[in-house]
Design a protein around this motif. Structure first.
Motif, PDB file in Angstrom:
ATOM      1  N   LEU A 176       0.800  -1.229   0.000  1.00 29.94           N
ATOM      2  CA  LEU A 176       0.000   0.000   0.000  1.00 29.94           C
ATOM      3  C   LEU A 176       0.829   1.274   0.000  1.00 29.94           C
ATOM      4  O   LEU A 176       0.353   2.342  -0.365  1.00 29.94           O
ATOM      5  CB  LEU A 176      -0.979  -0.007   1.187  1.00 29.94           C
ATOM      6  CG  LEU A 176      -2.064  -1.101   1.099  1.00 29.94           C
ATOM      7  CD1 LEU A 176      -3.046  -0.972   2.245  1.00 29.94           C
ATOM      8  CD2 LEU A 176      -2.804  -1.026  -0.246  1.00 29.94           C
ATOM      9  N   SER A 179       2.964   0.993  -4.004  1.00 27.41           N
ATOM     10  CA  SER A 179       2.323   0.558  -5.260  1.00 27.41           C
ATOM     11  C   SER A 179       1.692   1.709  -6.040  1.00 27.41           C
ATOM     12  O   SER A 179       1.604   2.837  -5.566  1.00 27.41           O
ATOM     13  CB  SER A 179       1.210  -0.446  -4.918  1.00 27.41           C
ATOM     14  OG  SER A 179       0.247   0.228  -4.121  1.00 27.41           O
ATOM     15  N   ALA A 184      -3.306  -0.777  -5.420  1.00 32.98           N
ATOM     16  CA  ALA A 184      -3.568  -0.272  -4.059  1.00 32.98           C
ATOM     17  C   ALA A 184      -5.069  -0.256  -3.790  1.00 32.98           C
ATOM     18  O   ALA A 184      -5.539  -0.740  -2.756  1.00 32.98           O
ATOM     19  CB  ALA A 184      -2.976   1.130  -3.907  1.00 32.98           C
TER      20      ALA A 184
END
Ligand code: GFB
Length: 308
Positions: A176, A179, A184
Motif C-alpha cells: 500500500l 504501489s 492499491a
C-alpha cells in the motif's frame, strides 16, 4: 526476431518482465535468458559486463527498473534517480560493447511535461517542466531514451524506447505504500469488503485522470515492435482513453463486489492532473490494446484471489 534468437529479459519477475516472458513463450521464442537480482546485480557495472560478454544475447528487453507509485516516487527520490540511471547505463553500454542486435528500453508516460498538451505526443518530450512528485524518476527515464538515441546515432546500434501509460495486471506490487493506484485500490477495497468496513480511503481528490493499460497488452505491443525490427525512436503504448481516479475506484468496487463508500484524503498528492498518451504511432503500425479497463481489472482480481 528469429525464434531461436537469444533474448535476455532484464527484470523478468516484475510486472512487465513477467508479462514479456509469458508473451515471448506464447510466440514460440525458446531461447530466453534471465537472471534474478541475486544472480546479477544490475547496479554492478563489472558484473553486467561479465554477464553480457559471457551470454552475448541477440536481443534485450530492459524491463528492470526501480519503480513505484506517486508516494514512493516522492519519498525515495534519490533511489529512483540513482538506481534507474545506473541500471540503464550499465545495460545499454554493455549491450553496445557486445554487439547486441536489438534492445528495447522501457520508459514511462511520466517523462512528458506536467502541463503537456493532451493527448501527449512523443515530440512533446522536454518541452516543459516535469511533475514534481516523480521528477527524479522521469529524468532518469529521459536519460535512458537519450542513451539509446545517442548510441544509435554514434555507433549505429538499434535501440528502441517505449513509453507505457500506467500499467496494471498479474504480478503487480500490492504494497500500500509503494504501489500504483489500481493495485492499491484493489487491495484496499478487497480488504474493506472482507472486514465489513463502511469506507475506503482514496488518496487525493479523485479528480486526476489516468490511462490504464493491462500489462499483457503492454507485452504484446513490445513484442509487436521488436518483431517489426524497429530499432530506433520513441513509441507511446497505451489504450488512448482515460478515466478519473474516482471512476477507476468505482470500477474496482464493482469488480470486487463491495458496497461501501470512498473517502478522499486530500493530504495526499494528486500528482499530474492528466497524462493521456497519443497512441497514433502504434495504431498507424496496426497495433491496438485489447483489454477494456473493466475486463482487465476482472482478470487481475481473479489473479489476485488465486495468488495473494
Ligand atoms: O498510480 P499512482 O501512484 O501514480 O497515482 P501516478 C495515480 C493517482 O491515484 C494519484 C491517486 O492522483 C494518486 O493520488 N491514488 C488514490 C492513489 N489512492 C491511491 C493509493 O492508494 N495509492 C496510490 N499509489 N495512488 C506514477 C509515477 O504517477 O505513474 C511513476 O509516480 C510512474 O513514476 C507511474 O510514472 C506510471 O500515475 O500519479
Amino acid at each position: 526476431m528469429d525464434k531461436n534468437a537469444k533474448i535476455y529479459v532484464a527484470g523478468h519477475r516484475g510486472l512487465v518482465g513477467s508479462a514479456l516472458m509469458r508473451r515471448l513463450d506464447k510466440a514460440g521464442y525458446r531461447n530466453l535468458i534471465t537472471r534474478t537480482h541475486k544472480e546479477l546485480d544490475l547496479l554492478n557495472q563489472a558484473a553486467v559486463h561479465d554477464f553480457m560478454r559471457a551470454e552475448k544475447p541477440d536481443y534485450i528487453f530492459l524491463a528492470a527498473a526501480k519503480v513505484g507509485g506517486i508516494h514512493a516516487n516522492n519519498e525515495l527520490r534519490a533511489d529512483f534517480i540513482y538506481m534507474n540511471l545506473v541500471i540503464e547505463t550499465n545495460v545499454v553500454h554493455a549491450a553496445y560493447e557486445n554487439n547486441v542486435g536489438g534492445l528495447m528500453f522501457l520508459g514511462s508516460s511520466c517523462i512528458y511535461p506536467r502541463e503537456c498538451p493532451q493527448p501527449m505526443k512523443e515530440e512533446h518530450l522536454l518541452t516543459g517542466p516535469l511533475e514534481q512528485t516523480n521528477e527524479p524518476y522521469a529524468v532518469a527515464k529521459i536519460a535512458g531514451i537519450k542513451l539509446c538515441e545517442s548510441f544509435n546515432r554514434q555507433y549505429g546500434t538499434k535501440y528502441i524506447s517505449v513509453m507505457p501509460t500506467n500499467l496494471y495486471g498479474p504480478n503487480d506490487n500490492f504494497d500500500l505504500q509503494s504501489s500504483h493506484v489500481l493495485p492499491a485500490l484493489m487491495r484496499k477495497i478487497h480488504e474493506a469488503k472482507l472486514n465489513g468496513d463502511k469506507t475506503v480511503p482514496i488518496w487525493g481528490t479523485g479528480k486526476p485522470m489516468r490511462e490504464f493499460l493491462h500489462v499483457d497488452d503492454m507485452a504484446d505491443g513490445c513484442v509487436f515492435l521488436m518483431e517489426k525490427g524497429i530499432g530506433d525512436g520513441i513509441y507511446n503504448i497505451g489504450v488512448g482513453a482515460d478515466v478519473t481516479i474516482r471512476e477507476a475506484a468505482e470500477t474496482i468496487r464493482e469488480v470486487v463486489g463491495y458496497e461501501g463508500e470512498f473517502e478522499f484524503d486530500t493530504s495526499m498528492p494528486d500528482g499530474t492532473p492528466r497524462k493521456l498518451l497519443d497512441v497514433s504511432r502504434m495504431s498507424e503500425l496496426g497495433w491496438k490494446a485489447s483489454y477494456s479497463l473493466k475486463d482487465g481489472l476482472t482478470q487481475t482480481y481473479q489473479w489476485y484471489l488465486e495468488n495473494l
